[in-house]
Design a protein around this motif. Structure first.
Motif, short mmCIF file in Angstrom:
data_model
loop_
_atom_site.label_atom_id
_atom_site.label_comp_id
_atom_site.label_asym_id
_atom_site.label_seq_id
_atom_site.Cartn_x
_atom_site.Cartn_y
_atom_site.Cartn_z
N LEU A 174 0.65 -1.33 0.10
CA LEU A 174 -0.01 0.00 0.02
C LEU A 174 0.95 1.38 -0.20
O LEU A 174 0.47 2.40 -0.52
N PRO A 175 1.85 1.36 0.75
CA PRO A 175 2.77 2.70 0.52
C PRO A 175 3.20 2.92 -0.76
O PRO A 175 3.34 4.27 -1.03
N ALA A 176 3.19 2.13 -1.87
CA ALA A 176 3.73 2.61 -3.00
C ALA A 176 2.83 3.68 -3.75
O ALA A 176 2.74 4.34 -4.46
N ALA A 177 1.31 3.26 -3.39
CA ALA A 177 0.05 3.96 -3.81
C ALA A 177 0.18 5.50 -3.24
O ALA A 177 -0.52 6.63 -3.67
N GLY A 178 0.88 5.60 -2.16
CA GLY A 178 0.87 7.07 -1.49
C GLY A 178 -0.76 7.76 -0.95
O GLY A 178 -1.62 6.87 -0.88
N SER A 179 -0.83 9.09 -1.30
CA SER A 179 -2.09 9.51 -0.87
C SER A 179 -3.07 9.26 -2.11
O SER A 179 -4.30 9.61 -1.85
N PHE A 180 -2.63 8.80 -3.31
CA PHE A 180 -3.49 8.41 -4.27
C PHE A 180 -4.58 7.46 -3.63
O PHE A 180 -5.58 7.56 -4.03
N LEU A 181 -4.04 6.38 -2.92
CA LEU A 181 -4.92 5.31 -2.43
C LEU A 181 -5.85 5.94 -1.35
O LEU A 181 -7.15 5.60 -1.35
N VAL A 182 -5.28 6.90 -0.32
CA VAL A 182 -6.38 7.40 0.60
C VAL A 182 -7.28 8.30 -0.23
O VAL A 182 -8.60 8.10 0.09
N ASP A 183 -6.97 9.14 -1.13
CA ASP A 183 -7.91 10.13 -1.88
C ASP A 183 -8.92 9.11 -2.58
O ASP A 183 -10.13 9.29 -2.54
N GLY A 184 -8.73 7.88 -3.15
CA GLY A 184 -9.65 7.04 -3.80
C GLY A 184 -10.52 6.36 -2.96
O GLY A 184 -11.63 6.08 -3.19
N LEU A 185 -10.00 6.00 -1.85
CA LEU A 185 -10.89 5.43 -0.50
C LEU A 185 -11.76 6.34 -0.17
O LEU A 185 -13.06 6.04 0.14
N ILE A 186 -11.46 7.65 0.06
CA ILE A 186 -12.27 8.66 0.57
C ILE A 186 -13.55 8.69 -0.22
O ILE A 186 -14.61 8.92 0.02
N ALA A 187 -12.83 9.19 -1.73
CA ALA A 187 -14.06 9.08 -2.86
C ALA A 187 -14.98 8.04 -2.62
O ALA A 187 -16.36 8.23 -3.09
N LEU A 188 -14.50 6.74 -2.72
CA LEU A 188 -15.60 5.77 -2.62
C LEU A 188 -16.54 5.73 -1.53
O LEU A 188 -17.62 5.58 -1.76
N ALA A 189 -16.01 5.93 -0.12
CA ALA A 189 -16.77 6.17 0.96
C ALA A 189 -17.88 7.25 0.54
O ALA A 189 -19.18 7.08 0.92
N GLU A 190 -17.55 8.40 0.13
CA GLU A 190 -18.43 9.62 0.13
C GLU A 190 -19.37 9.34 -0.86
O GLU A 190 -20.65 9.79 -0.78
N SER A 191 -19.01 8.58 -1.99
CA SER A 191 -19.92 8.53 -3.08
C SER A 191 -21.11 7.31 -2.83
O SER A 191 -22.25 7.64 -3.05
N HIS A 192 -20.43 6.33 -1.98
CA HIS A 192 -21.43 5.67 -1.22
C HIS A 192 -22.77 6.17 -0.38
O HIS A 192 -23.83 6.15 -0.56
N ARG A 193 -22.18 7.12 0.35
CA ARG A 193 -22.85 7.79 1.32
C ARG A 193 -23.75 8.70 0.73
O ARG A 193 -25.27 8.96 1.07
N SER A 194 -23.47 9.45 -0.40
CA SER A 194 -24.05 10.33 -1.11
C SER A 194 -25.36 9.60 -1.81
O SER A 194 -26.36 10.11 -2.11
N ALA A 195 -24.97 8.36 -2.30
CA ALA A 195 -25.83 7.53 -3.21
C ALA A 195 -27.07 6.58 -2.06
O ALA A 195 -28.10 6.47 -2.80
N ALA A 196 -26.82 6.55 -1.03
CA ALA A 196 -27.69 6.10 -0.17
C ALA A 196 -28.83 6.48 0.04
O ALA A 196 -28.98 8.01 0.43
N PRO A 197 -30.03 5.98 0.22
CA PRO A 197 -31.32 6.56 0.34
C PRO A 197 -31.37 7.08 1.84
O PRO A 197 -31.05 6.34 2.84
N ARG A 198 -31.90 8.27 2.11
CA ARG A 198 -31.95 8.65 3.38
C ARG A 198 -33.28 8.19 4.28
O ARG A 198 -34.29 7.99 3.50
N GLU A 199 -33.28 7.87 5.29
CA GLU A 199 -34.41 7.70 6.01
C GLU A 199 -35.74 8.53 5.96
O GLU A 199 -35.55 9.59 6.08
N GLY A 200 -36.51 8.27 5.73
CA GLY A 200 -38.01 8.65 5.32
C GLY A 200 -38.12 9.10 3.96
O GLY A 200 -39.07 9.82 3.65
N VAL A 201 -37.03 9.00 3.43
CA VAL A 201 -37.23 9.56 1.88
C VAL A 201 -37.21 8.17 0.99
O VAL A 201 -36.27 7.37 1.07
N GLN A 202 -38.26 8.39 -0.07
CA GLN A 202 -38.45 7.27 -0.95
C GLN A 202 -37.14 6.95 -1.84
O GLN A 202 -37.12 8.10 -2.47
N ALA A 203 -36.78 5.92 -2.10
CA ALA A 203 -35.59 5.62 -3.11
C ALA A 203 -36.17 5.48 -4.56
O ALA A 203 -37.41 4.81 -4.62
#
Length: 216
Positions: free
Chosen positions: A187-216
């Motif tokens: 993993l160290p070979a990927a440096g901050s690129f890996l961190v940025d990519g993983l953060i983007a994955l988590a944020e993308s999933h969070r923004s796409a997840a339906p909110r409670e009380g909101v119909q998907a």
């Protein structure tokens, strides 16, 4: 969280129903229930707590814990890199001969055509090479034209479209020769690129997840 720590979990629970799966794993003061992101690097089942048991009990525990890990990490609705497979709990791990065949079909050079070369490992997340400029600089040779597309095609061929893998190369004389693939890249070979990519994955999933009380 290491496999050894997971083996001493105070509680492992998974319920499967019409509404999906719900799992809870308690390790010491930590409760793992709905993680935002998982990077799986587990090569063996979490059975360290059973190493001193008699062979029959130890083998039974290993089989049960393997089944739990497969079901648990497969059922999580968050981004998981890499989801376990029966052949390898750490994710995509094709047979070396099959990997070489897919590499050739994807346009990656294979063989022993370099007399004196440098080892390089590509850290690839979801088919994209992370930190390619620095890897090429360390290797002393630019990546060939179309190389990134070939790597992406190879990742797709081995079932690593949504995975974190390492592709081993020998570089020299203007060539990048495929040597193998691993689900456990350095993993160290990927440096901050890996961190940025993983953060983007988590944020993308969070923004796409339906909110409670909101119909998907």
């Amino acid at each position: 969280m290491t496999s050894e720590l997971l083996s001493f979990a105070r509680r492992r629970s998974q319920r499967l129903g019409r509404d999906g799966a719900r799992a809870v794993v308690e390790v010491g003061p930590l409760t793992i229930e709905r993680p935002a992101l998982v990077i799986n690097r587990m090569t063996t089942p979490p059975d360290a707590a059973w190493r001193s048991a008699v062979p029959g009990e130890r083998e039974y525990a290993a089989a049960e814990l393997t089944a739990f890990v497969l079901s648990w990490l497969r059922a999580l609705d968050c981004p998981v890199r890499n989801r376990p497979e029966p052949v390898c709990l750490a994710g995509p791990a094709p047979h070396p001969q099959l990997a070489q065949l897919f590499a050739q079909r994807s346009g990656l050079a294979c063989g022993e055509g370099i007399r004196s070369g440098t080892y390089a490992q590509l850290v690839v997340l979801d088919g994209e090479i992370l930190n390619p400029e620095e890897i090429a600089q360390r290797a002393g040779t630019a990546m060939p034209r179309g190389f990134a597309a070939s790597v992406s095609s190879f990742a797709h061929a081995v079932g690593a479209d949504t995975a974190l893998i390492g592709i081993d190369m020998i570089v020299g004389e203007g060539q990048w020769l495929f040597q193998g693939v691993t689900p456990l890249p350095a993993l160290p070979a990927a440096g901050s690129f890996l961190v940025d990519g993983l953060i983007a994955l988590a944020e993308s999933h969070r923004s796409a997840a339906p909110r409670e009380g909101v119909q998907a």
